[in-house]
Design an enzyme around this catalytic site. Structure first.
Site, mmCIF file in Angstrom:
data_model
loop_
_atom_site.group_PDB
_atom_site.id
_atom_site.type_symbol
_atom_site.label_atom_id
_atom_site.label_comp_id
_atom_site.label_asym_id
_atom_site.label_seq_id
_atom_site.Cartn_x
_atom_site.Cartn_y
_atom_site.Cartn_z
ATOM 1 N N HIS A 280 22.888 38.481 55.067
ATOM 2 C CA HIS A 280 23.957 38.858 53.827
ATOM 3 C C HIS A 280 25.320 39.246 55.044
ATOM 4 C CE1 HIS A 280 26.029 39.043 49.782
ATOM 5 N NE2 HIS A 280 26.734 39.884 50.923
ATOM 6 N N ASN B 159 34.953 28.126 53.594
ATOM 7 C CA ASN B 159 35.478 28.349 52.655
ATOM 8 C C ASN B 159 35.636 30.388 52.181
ATOM 9 O OD1 ASN B 159 36.627 25.745 51.766
ATOM 10 N ND2 ASN B 159 34.864 25.814 50.145
ATOM 11 N N THR C 266 33.555 30.774 46.348
ATOM 12 C CA THR C 266 32.843 31.542 44.880
ATOM 13 C C THR C 266 31.465 32.667 45.081
ATOM 14 O OG1 THR C 266 32.032 29.593 44.422
ATOM 15 C CG2 THR C 266 34.273 29.245 44.241
ATOM 16 N N HIS D 224 28.469 30.670 53.858
ATOM 17 C CA HIS D 224 27.586 29.813 54.171
ATOM 18 C C HIS D 224 28.714 27.856 54.472
ATOM 19 C CE1 HIS D 224 29.673 30.239 49.843
ATOM 20 N NE2 HIS D 224 29.816 28.870 50.221
HETATM 21 P P1 AMP Z 1 32.134 28.168 47.414
HETATM 22 O O1 AMP Z 1 32.601 27.613 46.423
HETATM 23 O O2 AMP Z 1 32.249 27.890 49.008
HETATM 24 O O3 AMP Z 1 31.842 29.737 47.699
HETATM 25 O O4 AMP Z 1 30.899 27.178 47.531
HETATM 26 C C1 AMP Z 1 29.443 27.557 46.962
HETATM 27 C C2 AMP Z 1 28.577 26.452 46.152
HETATM 28 O O5 AMP Z 1 27.094 27.267 45.976
HETATM 29 C C3 AMP Z 1 29.207 25.757 45.297
HETATM 30 O O6 AMP Z 1 29.850 24.588 46.323
HETATM 31 C C4 AMP Z 1 28.146 25.758 44.142
HETATM 32 O O7 AMP Z 1 28.013 24.774 43.903
HETATM 33 C C5 AMP Z 1 26.638 26.792 45.215
HETATM 34 N N1 AMP Z 1 26.161 26.491 44.077
HETATM 35 C C6 AMP Z 1 25.992 27.872 43.580
HETATM 36 N N2 AMP Z 1 24.573 28.194 43.288
HETATM 37 C C7 AMP Z 1 24.447 27.433 43.554
HETATM 38 C C8 AMP Z 1 22.383 27.098 43.466
HETATM 39 N N3 AMP Z 1 21.315 28.009 42.856
HETATM 40 N N4 AMP Z 1 21.753 26.744 43.974
HETATM 41 C C9 AMP Z 1 22.626 25.534 45.133
HETATM 42 N N5 AMP Z 1 24.094 24.822 44.876
HETATM 43 C C10 AMP Z 1 24.569 26.138 43.961
HETATM 44 ZN ZN ZN Z 2 23.126 37.603 50.311
#
Ligand code: AMP
Ligand code: ZN
Length: 114
Positions: free
Chosen positions: A47, A87, A95, A100
């Protein structure tokens, strides 16, 4: 980390629809809200909340993620190209605060991004 959705996914506490790759360092799975025909999230098992929280200690891991992305892109047949996106921070649209990388492919992307 408690209350982190990606830590819970990595621990198997929250299922993912499609796991793409896993080893001792990274976990990759399809994004739940795909923005391209191929949209895979590549997540380190450790993490780290965002790139600004990474340090020299994480140098190897960050390089490892990029090479994992290129391997996955090959497996997915993205010979024409792909985009690897991180991001960092709210203004960039982050978000989920567990670092990632989005591997996006299967269509042509515009530049500059929105
Ligand atoms: P970011 O906005 O760069 O933080 O990307 C977070 C990403 O995580 C978004 O594209 C979401 O659609 C994806 N996401 C959130 N929850 C899940 C989940 N349970 N399984 C797969 N993707 C997820
Ligand atoms: Zn984590």
């Amino acid at each position: 980390m408690k209350d982190c959705i990606f830590c819970k996914i990595i621990a198997g506490e929250i299922p993912v629809k499609t796991k793409v790759f896993e080893d001792d360092k990274v976990f990759a799975f399809e994004d739940i809200n795909p923005q391209a025909p191929v949209h895979i999230l590549i997540v380190p098992k450790k993490h780290i909340s965002c790139l600004n929280e990474a340090s020299n200690e994480n140098l190897e891991l960050l390089g490892y993620i990029q090479l994992a992305a290129s391997q996955i892109a090959k497996q997915k047949g993205l010979e024409g190209g792909y985009r690897l996106v991180n991001n960092c921070g709210a203004d960039a649209g982050q978000t989920v605060f567990h670092i990632h990388y989005h591997l996006l492919g299967g269509r042509v992307f515009a530049w500059p991004p929105g």
